[in-house]
Design a protein around this motif. Structure first.
Motif, PDB file in Angstrom:
ATOM      1  N   LEU B  39     -25.261  61.635  35.743  1.00  0.00           N
ATOM      2  CA  LEU B  39     -25.583  61.893  37.148  1.00  0.00           C
ATOM      3  C   LEU B  39     -26.449  60.777  37.725  1.00  0.00           C
ATOM      4  N   GLY B  40     -27.490  60.415  36.980  1.00  0.00           N
ATOM      5  CA  GLY B  40     -28.476  59.482  37.513  1.00  0.00           C
ATOM      6  C   GLY B  40     -27.935  58.084  37.736  1.00  0.00           C
ATOM      7  N   ASP B  41     -27.028  57.668  36.880  1.00  0.00           N
ATOM      8  CA  ASP B  41     -26.512  56.313  37.046  1.00  0.00           C
ATOM      9  C   ASP B  41     -25.611  56.177  38.258  1.00  0.00           C
ATOM     10  N   LEU B  42     -25.205  57.321  38.821  1.00  0.00           N
ATOM     11  CA  LEU B  42     -24.460  57.251  40.089  1.00  0.00           C
ATOM     12  C   LEU B  42     -25.374  56.772  41.214  1.00  0.00           C
ATOM     13  N   LEU B  43     -26.690  57.010  41.034  1.00  0.00           N
ATOM     14  CA  LEU B  43     -27.647  56.607  42.070  1.00  0.00           C
ATOM     15  C   LEU B  43     -28.098  55.169  41.905  1.00  0.00           C
ATOM     16  N   ASN B  44     -27.823  54.632  40.746  1.00  0.00           N
ATOM     17  CA  ASN B  44     -28.289  53.288  40.440  1.00  0.00           C
ATOM     18  C   ASN B  44     -27.347  52.268  41.068  1.00  0.00           C
ATOM     19  N   PRO B  45     -27.867  51.428  41.929  1.00  0.00           N
ATOM     20  CA  PRO B  45     -26.997  50.463  42.626  1.00  0.00           C
ATOM     21  C   PRO B  45     -26.179  49.618  41.653  1.00  0.00           C
ATOM     22  N   GLY B  46     -26.748  49.330  40.504  1.00  0.00           N
ATOM     23  CA  GLY B  46     -26.024  48.538  39.526  1.00  0.00           C
ATOM     24  C   GLY B  46     -25.221  49.390  38.562  1.00  0.00           C
ATOM     25  N   GLY B  47     -25.138  50.681  38.840  1.00  0.00           N
ATOM     26  CA  GLY B  47     -24.481  51.607  37.931  1.00  0.00           C
ATOM     27  C   GLY B  47     -23.015  51.274  37.738  1.00  0.00           C
ATOM     28  N   GLU B  48     -22.549  51.567  36.540  1.00  0.00           N
ATOM     29  CA  GLU B  48     -21.178  51.217  36.204  1.00  0.00           C
ATOM     30  C   GLU B  48     -20.316  52.467  36.116  1.00  0.00           C
ATOM     31  N   ASP B  49     -19.031  52.213  36.185  1.00  0.00           N
ATOM     32  CA  ASP B  49     -18.055  53.232  35.804  1.00  0.00           C
ATOM     33  C   ASP B  49     -18.195  54.516  36.608  1.00  0.00           C
ATOM     34  N   VAL B  50     -18.177  54.351  37.909  1.00  0.00           N
ATOM     35  CA  VAL B  50     -18.322  55.512  38.789  1.00  0.00           C
ATOM     36  C   VAL B  50     -17.205  56.529  38.534  1.00  0.00           C
ATOM     37  N   VAL B  51     -15.998  56.029  38.261  1.00  0.00           N
ATOM     38  CA  VAL B  51     -14.840  56.928  38.153  1.00  0.00           C
ATOM     39  C   VAL B  51     -15.015  57.938  37.020  1.00  0.00           C
ATOM     40  N   TRP B  52     -15.382  57.472  35.825  1.00  0.00           N
ATOM     41  CA  TRP B  52     -15.483  58.426  34.717  1.00  0.00           C
ATOM     42  C   TRP B  52     -16.666  59.363  34.899  1.00  0.00           C
ATOM     43  N   ARG B  53     -17.732  58.858  35.496  1.00  0.00           N
ATOM     44  CA  ARG B  53     -18.891  59.727  35.740  1.00  0.00           C
ATOM     45  C   ARG B  53     -18.508  60.875  36.670  1.00  0.00           C
ATOM     46  N   VAL B  54     -17.825  60.516  37.763  1.00  0.00           N
ATOM     47  CA  VAL B  54     -17.418  61.538  38.724  1.00  0.00           C
ATOM     48  C   VAL B  54     -16.416  62.502  38.081  1.00  0.00           C
ATOM     49  N   ALA B  55     -15.512  61.966  37.254  1.00  0.00           N
ATOM     50  CA  ALA B  55     -14.512  62.816  36.600  1.00  0.00           C
ATOM     51  C   ALA B  55     -15.187  63.831  35.683  1.00  0.00           C
ATOM     52  N   PHE B  56     -16.177  63.379  34.920  1.00  0.00           N
ATOM     53  CA  PHE B  56     -16.871  64.295  34.006  1.00  0.00           C
ATOM     54  C   PHE B  56     -17.628  65.373  34.777  1.00  0.00           C
ATOM     55  N   LEU B  57     -18.362  64.938  35.808  1.00  0.00           N
ATOM     56  CA  LEU B  57     -19.143  65.900  36.598  1.00  0.00           C
ATOM     57  C   LEU B  57     -18.228  66.878  37.327  1.00  0.00           C
ATOM     58  N   ALA B  58     -17.077  66.369  37.811  1.00  0.00           N
ATOM     59  CA  ALA B  58     -16.119  67.253  38.486  1.00  0.00           C
ATOM     60  C   ALA B  58     -15.601  68.304  37.506  1.00  0.00           C
ATOM     61  N   GLY B  59     -15.368  67.902  36.264  1.00  0.00           N
ATOM     62  CA  GLY B  59     -14.944  68.864  35.249  1.00  0.00           C
ATOM     63  C   GLY B  59     -15.983  69.941  35.030  1.00  0.00           C
ATOM     64  N   MET B  60     -17.248  69.533  34.984  1.00  0.00           N
ATOM     65  CA  MET B  60     -18.323  70.511  34.792  1.00  0.00           C
ATOM     66  C   MET B  60     -18.393  71.502  35.945  1.00  0.00           C
ATOM     67  N   ILE B  61     -18.275  70.966  37.160  1.00  0.00           N
ATOM     68  CA  ILE B  61     -18.395  71.833  38.335  1.00  0.00           C
ATOM     69  C   ILE B  61     -17.180  72.765  38.443  1.00  0.00           C
TER      70      ILE B  61
END
Lengths: 140, 143
Positions: B39-61
């Protein structure tokens, strides 16, 4: 394809939290309330999750190499201690940690939006304060 | 406050599901299933791999919806504290997990499964601190 597997992993995680009732803050607080009517269910959840996860790490790629996104590279420092303590106070106050907060948000449970927004606020504050060092990945 | 029941069966099933998720994410993507980090790395401007992060969180929700589709009512209820405490708790959880680089999942499950000394220490600390907080709230202040 990989993104669907990651989505499925998220589903599994959320289902695990739901099935085990860890999305219920009252149940989590009952675990943390060792002086009260102690409910050790959370310990059972962790005791069953950890060996299964360990098998995955043992069989997984890059065995032996410091994995991406892992925190093990640094020592046990004041930052780790302070972070764990602050998190512990927050967890103990509400009975929610990030995972259950997100699942509760999926259910539209009352207060879940406020809780998740507050998590994001705390994280954003951390970024703004520039406490963050060079590390960009961690155990999370 | 209703008396909570010890539920080892569902806890064990849930734990195995969570462990399977951690293993799957590691085997499929080489990633650690630490929720605060994802979750937190989505807020980090230099954060990587937005797609998999969102996919994982979407699965949880989406997970509790799947649970409901299967005809079950998700257990438990809403928060047991008021809005102000809930917001303070969320802020501490967000800030603390970033500072300490992990939460119940990242340190408590993934880190311990990898036998990380940092995670063992962090998990012991946040467990003790959380239990201490509950003790103060319930038995000192609220006693």
């Amino acid at each position: 394809m990989r993104v669907f597997i990651v989505f499925a992993a998220g589903l599994l995680f959320g289902l695990g939290l739901t099935v085990s009732a860890m999305i219920d803050p009252a149940k989590v607080l009952a675990f943390l309330d060792i002086a009260g009517d102690w409910d050790s269910s959370l310990a059972v959840v962790m005791a069953c999750a950890i060996p299964v996860a360990a098998i995955g790490f043992r069989w997984g790629p890059r065995r032996g190499a410091p994995p991406a996104g892992q925190c093990g590279g640094w020592g046990i420092d004041a930052r780790l201690v302070a972070g764990a303590v602050l998190f512990g106070v927050g967890w103990g106050l509400a009975g929610y940690c990030p995972g259950p907060g997100l699942v509760a948000l999926g259910l539209g449970r009352p207060g879940s939006g406020l809780f998740v927004a507050s998590i994001l606020g705390g994280m954003a504050l951390f970024e703004l304060l520039g406490v963050r060092r060079a590390q960009r990945r961690h155990a999370g | 406050m209703p008396v909570e029941q010890f539920t080892p069966g569902s806890a064990a099933v849930g734990g195995v599901l969570i462990g399977s998720s951690v293993a799957l994410l590691w085997l499929a993507a080489g990633r650690i299933a630490g929720i605060s980090g994802i979750l937190g790395d989505l807020l980090n401007p230099g954060g990587e791999d937005v797609v998999w992060r969102v996919a994982f969180l979407a699965g949880m929700i989406a997970a509790p919806w799947l649970y409901q589709l299967a005809g079950s009512v998700p257990p438990g209820g809403g928060p047991v504290v008021g809005s102000v405490l809930l917001a303070v708790a969320g802020g501490l959880v967000g800030f603390g997990t970033r500072l300490g680089n992990g939460c119940t999942s990242g340190h408590g499950v993934c880190g311990i499964a990898r036998w990380s000394p940092r995670s063992l220490v962090a998990t012991a600390l946040f467990m003790v601190t959380a239990a201490g907080t509950v003790f103060v709230v319930r038995h000192v202040v609220g006693g």
